[in-house]
Write a protein that holds these residues in place. Sequence first.
Motif, PDB file in Angstrom:
ATOM      1  N   ASP A 133       0.853  -1.181   0.000  1.00  0.00           N
ATOM      2  CA  ASP A 133       0.000   0.000   0.000  1.00  0.00           C
ATOM      3  C   ASP A 133       0.896   1.241   0.000  1.00  0.00           C
ATOM      4  N   GLU A 134       0.539   2.227  -0.819  1.00  0.00           N
ATOM      5  CA  GLU A 134       1.371   3.422  -0.960  1.00  0.00           C
ATOM      6  C   GLU A 134       1.563   4.155   0.370  1.00  0.00           C
ATOM      7  N   LYS A 135       0.567   4.124   1.231  1.00  0.00           N
ATOM      8  CA  LYS A 135       0.662   4.817   2.512  1.00  0.00           C
ATOM      9  C   LYS A 135       1.201   3.926   3.624  1.00  0.00           C
TER      10      LYS A 135
END
Length: 332
Positions: free
Chosen positions: A147-149
């Motif tokens: 996940d990018e975050k």
Amino acid sequence: MDKWYSGQGNNSDVIVSSKIRLARNLAGMPFPCRMSDEVRKNVCKKIFAAIKNSALAGEFDMIELSRLSDIEKISLAEKGIISPQLAKESRYSAVLVSKDENASIMLCEDDHIRICVMCPGQDLNWAYNEANEMDDIFIKSMNIAFDEKMGFLTSNPMNLGTGLKASMLVHIPAIKEKGMVSSLSNMLGKLGFSINPVFGSSSSFYEISNQISLGISEKNALDNLNSICTQIIRQERAFRSELMEFDDFEDKIFRAMGTLKMARKLKLQEFYCLISLVRLGISMGSFEEEYEKIGNMIHSLGTATIMSGAQEGFSVDDADKLRAQYVRQQLS
């Protein structure tokens, strides 16, 4: 081929070994705890295929844990090849093991993939580079949950982010003799690290590892742990010099060597306590033995490891006798 623990690394008098663990999962798949045996088996085969089709082909053997006895699985845990948790797993799982046992990849433990690399002494960067090479193979050939975050997605929220757990096995008998392990633990906790006894609470071997993997880079995690352990090395060496000025403590070290050379039975916890003192004696120049020999004994003389190669009916008491015999031969 020599095993990794037969070698000697940087600052081996205090740092026994360095370890890197990376947790990874396949995107779109439930975590292992929610998978059937059939799905677990297919996932394990898929992961092994990624290794067989890479530059590491032929360097790893796959062990299906369901084919092993309980004693054999506990033996793998004693050697650090699998976790104690995986040794108790009754559902299908497997482990990929390198020829020299310095690298293992647990399949379907808490996560689909748990990469583990170990090396003697203080060398986290080498271990990380080796683990990262395996990680790249999976990232390039498989759809890894990311996940990018949040970073890499893991079954345990504590591992979110890098999915990295870096640790060092330290031998700190002088710090323990000074009664400072508790204060060390408090200090490490405030910095985001933990310290836990290894080989039983009565020994002087401890594992120090990071507790934070979210919001911190792999490099920072390694640098922080290296910095902390460098301070521990300095303090342990200073305390050792102080302890060796006391005749009673020097006598304790030589008595430990005498017991190991003469004992006809050695229970496991007694062995760890005595070998700890002998290892300290080596660092202080009292004995001419090598750390490599001590490492071999520590990794080869667990009760389950001894019993796994024995005939049916071999008891724990028999293991205590065989352990003493092996130690006498090594130290004679």
